[in-house]
Design a protein around this motif. Structure first.
Motif, PDB file in Angstrom:
ATOM      1  N   PRO A 129      40.261  41.461  61.758  1.00  0.00           N
ATOM      2  CA  PRO A 129      39.161  42.346  61.349  1.00  0.00           C
ATOM      3  C   PRO A 129      38.403  41.769  60.159  1.00  0.00           C
ATOM      4  CG  PRO A 129      41.213  43.134  60.417  1.00  0.00           C
ATOM      5  CD  PRO A 129      41.571  41.949  61.283  1.00  0.00           C
ATOM      6  N   PRO A 130      37.190  42.292  59.892  1.00  0.00           N
ATOM      7  CA  PRO A 130      36.402  41.772  58.766  1.00  0.00           C
ATOM      8  C   PRO A 130      37.141  41.888  57.431  1.00  0.00           C
ATOM      9  CG  PRO A 130      35.053  43.180  60.180  1.00  0.00           C
ATOM     10  CD  PRO A 130      36.461  43.324  60.643  1.00  0.00           C
ATOM     11  N   GLU A 131      37.983  42.926  57.289  1.00  0.00           N
ATOM     12  CA  GLU A 131      38.713  43.096  56.029  1.00  0.00           C
ATOM     13  C   GLU A 131      39.637  41.924  55.728  1.00  0.00           C
ATOM     14  OE1 GLU A 131      38.122  47.252  57.804  1.00  0.00           O
ATOM     15  OE2 GLU A 131      38.601  45.228  58.501  1.00  0.00           O
ATOM     16  N   LEU A 132      40.099  41.240  56.798  1.00  0.00           N
ATOM     17  CA  LEU A 132      40.977  40.087  56.576  1.00  0.00           C
ATOM     18  C   LEU A 132      40.215  38.958  55.895  1.00  0.00           C
ATOM     19  CD1 LEU A 132      43.653  38.652  56.860  1.00  0.00           C
ATOM     20  CD2 LEU A 132      43.060  38.071  59.223  1.00  0.00           C
ATOM     21  N   ARG A 133      38.922  38.791  56.240  1.00  0.00           N
ATOM     22  CA  ARG A 133      38.124  37.750  55.573  1.00  0.00           C
ATOM     23  C   ARG A 133      38.054  38.030  54.069  1.00  0.00           C
ATOM     24  NH1 ARG A 133      34.324  39.055  59.726  1.00  0.00           N
ATOM     25  NH2 ARG A 133      34.633  37.748  61.564  1.00  0.00           N
ATOM     26  N   GLU A 134      37.873  39.298  53.718  1.00  0.00           N
ATOM     27  CA  GLU A 134      37.803  39.651  52.302  1.00  0.00           C
ATOM     28  C   GLU A 134      39.121  39.381  51.590  1.00  0.00           C
ATOM     29  OE1 GLU A 134      35.057  40.383  50.738  1.00  0.00           O
ATOM     30  OE2 GLU A 134      34.052  40.098  52.679  1.00  0.00           O
ATOM     31  N   GLU A 135      40.231  39.640  52.273  1.00  0.00           N
ATOM     32  CA  GLU A 135      41.536  39.371  51.673  1.00  0.00           C
ATOM     33  C   GLU A 135      41.754  37.879  51.475  1.00  0.00           C
ATOM     34  OE1 GLU A 135      43.645  41.237  50.300  1.00  0.00           O
ATOM     35  OE2 GLU A 135      42.974  43.226  50.932  1.00  0.00           O
ATOM     36  N   VAL A 136      41.286  37.063  52.426  1.00  0.00           N
ATOM     37  CA  VAL A 136      41.407  35.605  52.290  1.00  0.00           C
ATOM     38  C   VAL A 136      40.580  35.128  51.104  1.00  0.00           C
ATOM     39  CG1 VAL A 136      40.910  33.393  53.391  1.00  0.00           C
ATOM     40  CG2 VAL A 136      41.943  35.234  54.721  1.00  0.00           C
ATOM     41  N   ARG A 137      39.339  35.664  50.973  1.00  0.00           N
ATOM     42  CA  ARG A 137      38.492  35.276  49.833  1.00  0.00           C
ATOM     43  C   ARG A 137      39.131  35.708  48.512  1.00  0.00           C
ATOM     44  NH1 ARG A 137      34.224  37.480  53.345  1.00  0.00           N
ATOM     45  NH2 ARG A 137      33.095  35.735  54.296  1.00  0.00           N
ATOM     46  N   ALA A 138      39.682  36.917  48.489  1.00  0.00           N
ATOM     47  CA  ALA A 138      40.327  37.399  47.258  1.00  0.00           C
ATOM     48  C   ALA A 138      41.514  36.523  46.889  1.00  0.00           C
ATOM     49  CB  ALA A 138      40.768  38.851  47.444  1.00  0.00           C
ATOM     50  N   LEU A 139      42.299  36.093  47.879  1.00  0.00           N
ATOM     51  CA  LEU A 139      43.433  35.213  47.617  1.00  0.00           C
ATOM     52  C   LEU A 139      42.952  33.872  47.081  1.00  0.00           C
ATOM     53  CD1 LEU A 139      46.432  34.485  47.789  1.00  0.00           C
ATOM     54  CD2 LEU A 139      46.076  33.859  50.190  1.00  0.00           C
ATOM     55  N   ALA A 140      41.853  33.342  47.651  1.00  0.00           N
ATOM     56  CA  ALA A 140      41.306  32.064  47.179  1.00  0.00           C
ATOM     57  C   ALA A 140      40.861  32.171  45.723  1.00  0.00           C
ATOM     58  CB  ALA A 140      40.145  31.639  48.075  1.00  0.00           C
ATOM     59  N   ARG A 141      40.232  33.300  45.384  1.00  0.00           N
ATOM     60  CA  ARG A 141      39.797  33.485  43.985  1.00  0.00           C
ATOM     61  C   ARG A 141      40.990  33.549  43.043  1.00  0.00           C
ATOM     62  NH1 ARG A 141      35.928  36.972  46.549  1.00  0.00           N
ATOM     63  NH2 ARG A 141      37.259  38.790  46.143  1.00  0.00           N
ATOM     64  N   ARG A 142      42.049  34.231  43.463  1.00  0.00           N
ATOM     65  CA  ARG A 142      43.236  34.308  42.602  1.00  0.00           C
ATOM     66  C   ARG A 142      43.870  32.940  42.420  1.00  0.00           C
ATOM     67  NH1 ARG A 142      44.188  38.962  45.709  1.00  0.00           N
ATOM     68  NH2 ARG A 142      45.831  37.934  46.932  1.00  0.00           N
ATOM     69  N   LEU A 143      43.968  32.177  43.504  1.00  0.00           N
ATOM     70  CA  LEU A 143      44.565  30.841  43.413  1.00  0.00           C
ATOM     71  C   LEU A 143      43.738  29.928  42.512  1.00  0.00           C
ATOM     72  CD1 LEU A 143      45.626  30.291  47.149  1.00  0.00           C
ATOM     73  CD2 LEU A 143      47.115  30.778  45.209  1.00  0.00           C
ATOM     74  N   GLU A 144      42.417  30.035  42.633  1.00  0.00           N
ATOM     75  CA  GLU A 144      41.547  29.199  41.786  1.00  0.00           C
ATOM     76  C   GLU A 144      41.705  29.581  40.314  1.00  0.00           C
ATOM     77  OE1 GLU A 144      36.864  27.770  41.511  1.00  0.00           O
ATOM     78  OE2 GLU A 144      37.449  29.421  42.849  1.00  0.00           O
ATOM     79  N   GLU A 145      41.818  30.897  40.066  1.00  0.00           N
ATOM     80  CA  GLU A 145      42.000  31.346  38.686  1.00  0.00           C
ATOM     81  C   GLU A 145      43.322  30.869  38.115  1.00  0.00           C
ATOM     82  OE1 GLU A 145      42.571  35.577  36.285  1.00  0.00           O
ATOM     83  OE2 GLU A 145      41.765  35.559  38.329  1.00  0.00           O
ATOM     84  N   TRP A 146      44.363  30.988  38.905  1.00  0.00           N
ATOM     85  CA  TRP A 146      45.688  30.571  38.427  1.00  0.00           C
ATOM     86  C   TRP A 146      45.757  29.053  38.220  1.00  0.00           C
ATOM     87  CZ3 TRP A 146      48.393  33.855  42.759  1.00  0.00           C
ATOM     88  CH2 TRP A 146      48.247  35.210  42.442  1.00  0.00           C
ATOM     89  N   ALA A 147      45.079  28.314  39.109  1.00  0.00           N
ATOM     90  CA  ALA A 147      45.091  26.853  38.973  1.00  0.00           C
ATOM     91  C   ALA A 147      44.372  26.390  37.712  1.00  0.00           C
ATOM     92  CB  ALA A 147      44.446  26.210  40.207  1.00  0.00           C
ATOM     93  N   GLY A 148      43.410  27.198  37.228  1.00  0.00           N
ATOM     94  CA  GLY A 148      42.650  26.806  36.056  1.00  0.00           C
ATOM     95  C   GLY A 148      43.250  27.248  34.736  1.00  0.00           C
TER      96      GLY A 148
END
Length: 324
Positions: free
Chosen positions: A300-319
């Motif tokens: 569902p479209p909500e899964l795309r949002e969850e993937v984007r949110a996970l990517a943002r968290r990973l990028e934040e943690w990596a920095g």
């Protein structure tokens, strides 16, 4: 007649001589007529059983008769103990305290020196697998269903659904499967008119009939359980196309998580279509990220949002800068 049932009957005669026919039938979860058949079977094997008549009469081994002792080598005793320990952890044991009582009996018949060494194995060996916190099925139920499946005899079940609804089922048992510490029966459910899966710990009663059923052919009980578990209804229907091969997808994705099929007629060219169900989309996003292959979320479209949110968290943690 199940050999395991006869052995269980013999164990009861040794442990509790004088039990009446109804008492033995209740403990073995059979009828009194079956108890009489077990008596005749033991007598055919040369094991004398006395039956005291009258209202309070019971069954016992003939006075003075003793079964030969169980003889195990050190390696055999160790193998049995390890099997019981691993089975208990994995949820392969049945009944309450069956593994513990079996271990105690084995220890009682071993010589002192060997008992101490085998006891050291039990005390000192640690298991890394997580303990299966599941309800254990009745041993009598398991033996009844296994015997009926092998002899291709129809069974009647008293079954409780996950919602707690009680029902009577007539089933052609095809096979038994253990997965993640739970026992499952697969077979043709005459009430539904289709092959179904039943959890053994929800079966209150199992009775073998004299009705035979035809062999199910090349039926794969394990595959059916895996497919059934993957189809359990959850909140979200998930469809993703993976840019990988079927061999690699099967290696990375358990059949209980999702179904896999080559893409055919999809807007996405090539790849493997993964379909499944999920209660939480954030968890599914983490599963997809952990596959290590490119993917396209179909729904569902909500899964795309969850993937984007996970990517943002990973990028934040990596920095983040380490604090010394």
């Amino acid at each position: 007649m199940s050999t395991n049932r006869v052995l269980a009957f013999l164990e009861l005669l040794q442990a509790r001589p004088g039990l009446t026919g109804p008492e033995l039938a209740e403990r073995l979860e059979v009828d009194v007529r079956s108890v009489r058949r077990y008596v005749r079977r033991l007598e055919d094997l040369g094991i004398p059983v006395e039956a005291e008549r009258g209202r309070y009469g019971g069954y016992r081994l003939m006075p003075g008769y003793r079964l030969p002792p169980l003889m195990l080598t050190g390696e055999e005793a160790t193998a049995v103990v390890l099997g019981l320990l691993a089975g208990r952890r994995a949820g392969l044991t049945v009944g309450e305290g069956a593994a513990e009582s079996a271990l105690a009996k084995i220890q009682r018949v071993l010589p002192d020196a060997l008992r101490d060494r085998v006891g050291a194995v039990e005390d000192m060996v640690g298991l890394t697998t997580r303990s299966a916190a599941t309800s254990r099925p009745s041993g009598a139920t398991l033996l009844t269903l296994a015997d009926a499946a092998r002899r291709r005899l129809r069974v009647r079940l008293a079954y409780r659904s996950y919602r707690g609804q009680e029902s009577e089922r007539t089933v052609d048992p095809y096979g038994l499967v253990v997965h993640s510490g739970r026992w499952y029966l697969t077979g043709h459910d005459h009430r539904r008119g289709e092959v179904r899966m039943f959890r053994l710990d929800r079966i209150g009663r199992a009775e073998t009939t004299e009705e035979e059923f035809p062999a199910p052919g090349e039926f794969d009980a394990v595959a059916h359980v895996m497919e059934s578990l993957a189809a359990v209804p959850y909140r979200y229907e998930v469809e993703v196309v993976l840019a990988t091969t079927m061999e690699e997808a099967r290696r990375r994705i358990p059949p209980t998580v999702a179904a896999l099929a080559p893409v055919d007629g999809s807007a996405v060219d090539g790849g493997i279509r993964m379909t499944g169900r999920a209660e939480r989309l954030d968890g599914m996003a983490q599963v997809l990220a952990g596959l290590g292959v490119p993917f396209t979320v179909v729904g569902p479209p909500e899964l795309r949002e969850e993937v984007r949110a996970l990517a943002r968290r990973l990028e934040e943690w990596a920095g983040q800068t380490p604090r010394c």
